[in-house]
Design a protein around this motif. Structure first.
Motif, mmCIF file in Angstrom:
data_model
loop_
_atom_site.group_PDB
_atom_site.id
_atom_site.type_symbol
_atom_site.label_atom_id
_atom_site.label_comp_id
_atom_site.label_asym_id
_atom_site.label_seq_id
_atom_site.Cartn_x
_atom_site.Cartn_y
_atom_site.Cartn_z
ATOM 1 N N HIS A 1 120.380 74.643 4.941
ATOM 2 C CA HIS A 1 119.374 75.581 4.662
ATOM 3 C C HIS A 1 118.897 75.746 6.238
ATOM 4 O O HIS A 1 119.189 75.352 7.277
ATOM 5 C CB HIS A 1 118.086 75.003 4.296
ATOM 6 N N PHE A 2 118.003 77.069 6.441
ATOM 7 C CA PHE A 2 117.421 77.375 7.761
ATOM 8 C C PHE A 2 116.213 77.674 7.621
ATOM 9 O O PHE A 2 115.601 78.836 8.089
ATOM 10 C CB PHE A 2 118.385 78.183 8.656
ATOM 11 N N ASP A 3 115.563 76.689 6.854
ATOM 12 C CA ASP A 3 114.174 77.020 6.596
ATOM 13 C C ASP A 3 113.023 76.667 7.507
ATOM 14 O O ASP A 3 112.974 75.354 7.947
ATOM 15 C CB ASP A 3 113.733 76.516 5.223
ATOM 16 N N LEU B 1 124.137 74.376 12.580
ATOM 17 C CA LEU B 1 122.982 73.670 12.287
ATOM 18 C C LEU B 1 122.672 73.939 10.975
ATOM 19 O O LEU B 1 122.528 73.119 9.833
ATOM 20 C CB LEU B 1 121.797 73.880 13.094
ATOM 21 N N ALA B 2 122.693 75.332 10.566
ATOM 22 C CA ALA B 2 122.203 75.677 9.120
ATOM 23 C C ALA B 2 123.182 75.293 8.045
ATOM 24 O O ALA B 2 122.983 74.877 6.981
ATOM 25 C CB ALA B 2 122.181 77.133 8.943
ATOM 26 N N PRO C 1 116.180 86.850 13.157
ATOM 27 C CA PRO C 1 115.482 86.760 14.430
ATOM 28 C C PRO C 1 115.099 85.064 14.605
ATOM 29 O O PRO C 1 114.956 84.638 15.805
ATOM 30 C CB PRO C 1 114.043 87.380 14.134
ATOM 31 N N GLU C 2 114.720 84.315 13.865
ATOM 32 C CA GLU C 2 114.573 82.917 13.907
ATOM 33 C C GLU C 2 115.895 82.080 14.512
ATOM 34 O O GLU C 2 115.870 81.451 15.086
ATOM 35 C CB GLU C 2 114.064 82.291 12.723
ATOM 36 N N ALA C 3 117.103 82.700 14.008
ATOM 37 C CA ALA C 3 118.343 82.215 14.403
ATOM 38 C C ALA C 3 118.473 82.446 16.041
ATOM 39 O O ALA C 3 118.875 81.848 16.695
ATOM 40 C CB ALA C 3 119.469 82.536 13.457
ATOM 41 N N PHE C 4 118.119 83.766 16.203
ATOM 42 C CA PHE C 4 118.146 84.113 17.779
ATOM 43 C C PHE C 4 117.309 83.224 18.567
ATOM 44 O O PHE C 4 117.731 82.913 19.459
ATOM 45 C CB PHE C 4 117.823 85.685 17.877
ATOM 46 N N LEU C 5 116.089 83.140 18.064
ATOM 47 C CA LEU C 5 115.241 82.236 18.984
ATOM 48 C C LEU C 5 115.595 81.024 19.123
ATOM 49 O O LEU C 5 115.585 80.318 20.364
ATOM 50 C CB LEU C 5 113.682 82.409 18.353
#
Ligand code: SF4
Length: 260
Positions: A78-80, A72-73, A47-51
């Motif tokens: 990371h995608f923290d 970007l990740a 969901p945070e990637a969708f946002l």
């Protein structure tokens, strides 16, 4: 045929086409958010990637925008959310490194850090809590609009993608609407569904076309605008509305129609 009957025929054809698009699970041309398979899966699963993908959907082609979170990740390693919130400089360098992930190399990193910080502070670190099942379309759209970098247009698009393509069970679908996007506007104006190119006129037209779920025609209209109702070379004979549309092809709204 009277003008009213003509408009109704276009509206019915558009609603039918929207049902077909929804039943086929189409999001973009080719059926995915983006043609990078890993990036598509990333946006769907996180969901945070969708946002953050919503933040990317401005000023660049849609497929490139939706690939943004995954790319970007990859660049950051990371995608923290905590690090996205505080390491804005790193995010900015990752976005700007050639080839740049976006045109807005200054504003987008700030939007991303702001969004990450707000998800942590207000939604317990879970972006899904912005759009829980059972919440209303109006509330979710308002929450999304409160994020830096998400205006009315992106919020409307995001709500429709959540409902139609990510299976989120929102209520109050009659309060949804089409985004005031240049492709949507071009189709509405050329097809005679709207006579003025203003946000209110286009949204009012969408409510006339489909009063129960105005937002349900958003994606189908956008796809028609992008694939068939092109600014200078409309392909009316291949268009799903071609048999009923008045083909007012000299109308050209101004703006950049890039999103999703
Ligand atoms: S491509 Fe032609 S038929 Fe289709 S919406 Fe545009 S003007 Fe109408």
């Amino acid at each position: 045929m009277s003008a009213k009957r003509g408009s109704r025929a276009v509206a019915d054809a558009l609603v039918d086409h929207a049902r077909r698009v929804a039943s086929e699970g189409i999001v973009q041309t080719g059926g995915a958010f983006t043609d990078v398979a890993e990036a598509d899966a990333f946006v769907r699963a996180r969901p945070e990637a969708f946002l953050i993908g919503v933040l990317f959907t401005q000023g660049i082609p849609a497929e490139r925008a939706w690939a943004g979170p995954w790319l970007l990740a990859q660049r950051l390693g990371h995608f923290d959310l905590a690090r996205l919130a505080t390491e804005t400089g790193e995010v900015a360098r990752a976005i700007a490194a050639p080839p740049a992930l976006h045109r807005f190399v200054r504003t987008l990193p700030r939007w991303i850090s702001d969004a990450a910080a707000r998800v942590l502070a207000e939604y317990g670190g879970d972006a899904r809590a912005i759009w829980p099942d059972g919440e209303s379309v109006a509330v979710v759209a308002e929450r999304l609009r409160s994020f830096s970098g998400i205006g009315e247009k992106k919020a409307a698009m995001a709500v429709e993608l959540l409902v139609r393509h990510l299976g989120v069970q929102l209520v109050g679908l009659e309060d949804g609407c089409v985004a005031y996007d240049v492709h949507v506007r071009r189709v509405f104006l050329r097809a005679g569904l709207a006579t003025r190119d203003t946000p209110d006129a286009v949204r009012e037209a969408a409510r006339r076309v489909c009063p129960q779920e105005p937002g349900s025609i958003d994606l189908a209209t956008w796809l028609i605008g992008r694939q068939f109702c092109r600014p200078s070379t409309p392909r009316c004979d291949e268009c799903p509305l071609g048999s009923v549309c008045p083909r007012l092809t000299w109308i050209r709204p101004q703006g950049v129609g890039v999103r999703r």
